[in-house]
Motif scaffolding. Sequence first.
Motif, short mmCIF file in Angstrom:
data_model
loop_
_atom_site.label_atom_id
_atom_site.label_comp_id
_atom_site.label_asym_id
_atom_site.label_seq_id
_atom_site.Cartn_x
_atom_site.Cartn_y
_atom_site.Cartn_z
N ASN A 237 0.85 -1.19 0.00
CA ASN A 237 0.00 0.00 0.00
C ASN A 237 0.90 1.25 0.00
O ASN A 237 1.64 1.48 0.95
N ALA B 271 0.34 4.42 0.43
CA ALA B 271 0.14 5.38 1.52
C ALA B 271 0.79 4.86 2.80
O ALA B 271 1.51 5.59 3.49
N ASP B 272 0.52 3.56 3.10
CA ASP B 272 1.14 2.96 4.29
C ASP B 272 2.66 3.00 4.18
O ASP B 272 3.37 3.23 5.16
N GLU C 118 4.52 5.13 2.51
CA GLU C 118 5.04 6.48 2.72
C GLU C 118 5.02 6.85 4.19
O GLU C 118 5.97 7.44 4.71
N LEU C 119 3.94 6.48 4.86
CA LEU C 119 3.84 6.79 6.29
C LEU C 119 4.88 6.02 7.09
O LEU C 119 5.46 6.55 8.04
N ARG D 133 8.10 7.69 6.58
CA ARG D 133 8.11 8.95 7.33
C ARG D 133 8.40 8.69 8.81
O ARG D 133 9.21 9.37 9.43
N GLN E 228 11.61 9.92 10.84
CA GLN E 228 11.48 10.73 12.04
C GLN E 228 12.20 10.09 13.22
O GLN E 228 12.75 10.78 14.06
N LYS F 252 -1.03 -2.34 13.00
CA LYS F 252 -0.84 -0.93 12.65
C LYS F 252 -2.03 -0.13 13.17
O LYS F 252 -3.17 -0.35 12.76
N VAL G 270 -4.57 3.11 13.59
CA VAL G 270 -5.02 4.17 12.68
C VAL G 270 -4.31 5.48 13.02
O VAL G 270 -3.90 6.23 12.14
N ASN G 271 -4.15 5.70 14.30
CA ASN G 271 -3.53 6.94 14.77
C ASN G 271 -2.05 6.96 14.39
O ASN G 271 -1.26 6.13 14.81
N PHE G 272 -1.67 7.97 13.60
CA PHE G 272 -0.29 8.01 13.09
C PHE G 272 0.72 8.17 14.21
O PHE G 272 1.79 7.58 14.18
N GLU G 273 0.40 8.95 15.22
CA GLU G 273 1.38 9.16 16.29
C GLU G 273 1.71 7.84 16.98
O GLU G 273 2.86 7.56 17.30
#
Lengths: 149, 526
Positions: A15, A17-18, A20-21, A24, A28, A121, A123-126
Motif C-alpha cells: 500500500n 500510503a502505508d 510512505e507513512l 516517514r 522521524q 498498525k 489508525v492513529n499516526f502518532e
Amino acid sequence: MSESEAVELLLVEDNPADLELALRALRQAKISNRIYIARDGVEALEFLFCEGPHASRRIWDGPKLVLLDLKLPRVDGLTVLQRMKEDPRTKTIPVVVMTSSQEQSDLIQSYALGVNSYIVKPVNFERFAEAVRQLGFYWLLLNQPPVRS
Amino acid sequence: MNSAATPATGDHGTAAGERLAAVGTAERLEASLREIRDLKAALDQHAIVAITDPQGRITAVNDRFCAISQYAREELIGQDHRIINSGHHPKAFIRDLWTTIGRGQVWRGEIKNRAKDGSFYWVDTTIVPFLGENGKPRQYIAIRADITERKRAEAAAAHLAAIVESSDDAIVGKDLNGIVTSWNQGAEKLFGYPAAEMIGQPVARLIPADRLAEETMILQRIAQGESVRDFETVRVRRDGRLIDVSVTVSAIKDPAGRIIGASKVARSITERKQAEATIQELNAGLERRVAERTAQLEAANRELEAFSYSVSHDLRAPLRAMDGFSQAVLEDFGTQLPDEGRRYLETIRSSAQRMGELIDDLLAFARLSRQDLNRREVDTGLLVRRVLAELGNPWPGRLVQLRLGPLPACVADPALLKQVWVNLLSNALKYTRRREEAEIEIGWARSGGPDVFYVRDNGAGFDPRYAGKLFGVFQRMHRLEDYEGTGVGLAIVQRIVHRHGGRVWAEAQVDRGATFYFTLGPEAVP
C-alpha cells in the motif's frame, strides 16, 4: 541507495500510503537510511534469496530486520515468513509482522511460523510512528543477533 | 304316545280259576302298585315333575319342582306355567309347544324358567300328553332335568369361541404333528386361507422353505412343556406374499395334563416393521439434512471470516492514510495554515480514528459468534473486584461510592464473562461522571431460575421507551459530545449473555440512573 552498502532493513509493503507513512515514521525516528522496499511477496523473496535482479547480492549481507505486511499481491506475507524460517540462511533474521489484521488466525499462524514480533498498525499516526520507533530501536540497535557463518 | 298310560289300564288277563283269579288279581295289582310307587319314588329323586290339566293349570308338582322354582306347593297348584315363565323364549316357541302336545304328541326341548327370587334356571323338558276317551288330552305330565350348569358352561364356551373368532390375531390350533385343528377368522385374514382349506393340513404350509427348521424347534419346545413368546419371523400367505409376524405358541393339555397340541397366536408386524423402516429412513434423511445444514453454516462462517478478514485489513488502511497525512500536513505545513485549517485537519484525524474504533468494535463483536465457549466455574466476586481495579476511576477527583457484597460463583467462559462485567461497569462509571457522588451497586438475586446479577447506577439513565434499541449494534442513547463510545458495548454484552443461554435486560429513567440485569443460564422450564 546502492547495494554496495549493506541493506539494514527490508520493508515489505504494497500500500503506497502505508509505505510512505512507514518511511516517514522511520525517518522521524532516525532508524536507518539503508532500507530496501519490496512491493509484494515475490520481490521480497527475490531480494532475500538473491535471485533475479538481486543475483549479485550476497545472502550474508542482511538485512538485519524485515518489516513484513501480511496481505500482499502474488505471494502473501505468511508465505514469505515461512520460506525465511525454513531456510537456515535466513531463519535468524528477525521478522516483525506489521499488519492491519487483528485476526487471531493470522497471529497464531505468524507465531507458529516463528515471527519475532507482531504489530497491529494503529489508525492513529502518532501511535504508529511510536511503534515503528520502538521496534526499530529494539531490533536494529539493542538486539544482538548471532554471528552468521 | 298314550301308550305311556298302559300300566294304568291294568289289562293282565289270564286263564286262572275265579277265586284264585280274584286272589291272584289282587296280589298282582298290589305288586303293580308297589312297582309304580317305587318307580315314582325313583323318578322323584331324579326328575322335576309336574302334572297339568288340559287348560295348563298345575294339578301336581313334586319336591324337586318346588325346590328348583323356590315356590311352595300351595303357591303352584291351580296356577299355570306362566308363574315360572322367564320371557326368554319367543312366542312361536311356546305356541309350537302347545300345538304339539295339543295334538297328543310328546314335546321335547330346553326351557329357561325363572325361580321365585328372579334367578333363572334351565330344564331339559319332556311333556307327555295323556288322552281321554274323547281323544283330547286329559292331562299333561312334564318331566324335567336341571341343565343350568351345562347351559352356563355352553355359554361360556360360546363366549370364548366368539372371542377367538373375532380376534384380529390369527389363532390356530395344531396337534403335536403340526396338523391344523382350528383356524379363526383372524387366521383367514392374515394368511389368506379359509378354515376349510387349512383344517387337517400341516401348518408347515405357512412356513417359507428356508425356515422349516423353525417349526421343528417350536414343536420340540412345546413337547417339552415350554412356550414360545413373541417370536418374530416370516410366514408366507396363500397368495405367496411374505409377511412379518410375531408368533406366540403354547401347549394345549387334556384334562389329565397331557400335551395334546399347541395353540399359536400370530400377529402381523409388517406395519410395525414398515414403520420402523420409515423411521430409519426419516432419521437418515434428518442426519443428511443436518449434515447439509452444518456444511452450509460452516461455509457461511468461512465467508464471514473472509469478510471480517478483509474488513480488518482493507478498511483500516485508508483511515491510516487519512490520519497519517493529515498529521503530516500539520507537521510539515502547520505554520502556514490558519487556525481554522488546522482545526479541520484535526477533525479529519479524529473522524478517521473514530471510524477505526468502530471497525475494531464491530470486528470484536463479529468475532464473538465464532469463538468457542470455554465454560468453567468462575469466582464472580473475585472477577468483579479485578475488573473494578483495572478500570480504576477514569475521572479522578470525583467520589464514587461502590456497594459490592458477596456474589455467588457461576459457570461461564471466564474471558467472555469478564468482557460483560467490563462493559457494564465501565458504562456505570461513564454515565455517572456528571454526578458529584456516583453510586454504583453490584448485586445478585435468586428466584427459582438462574441467578440474576445486576449493576445499578445513579447516572444519566435513559428513556425506557427506547429500551428496545439498547442492545443493538451502534445504537446510542446519548450524544457523542456528552458520552463518548461506539454503541457496541451492550450489543457485545447481549451476544455473550445469549451465547451462555442467559438473558439481559435493563430498567431506567432519564437522569435517574439505570440497572442492568443478566443471567448466565436458561430459565427453568415451568
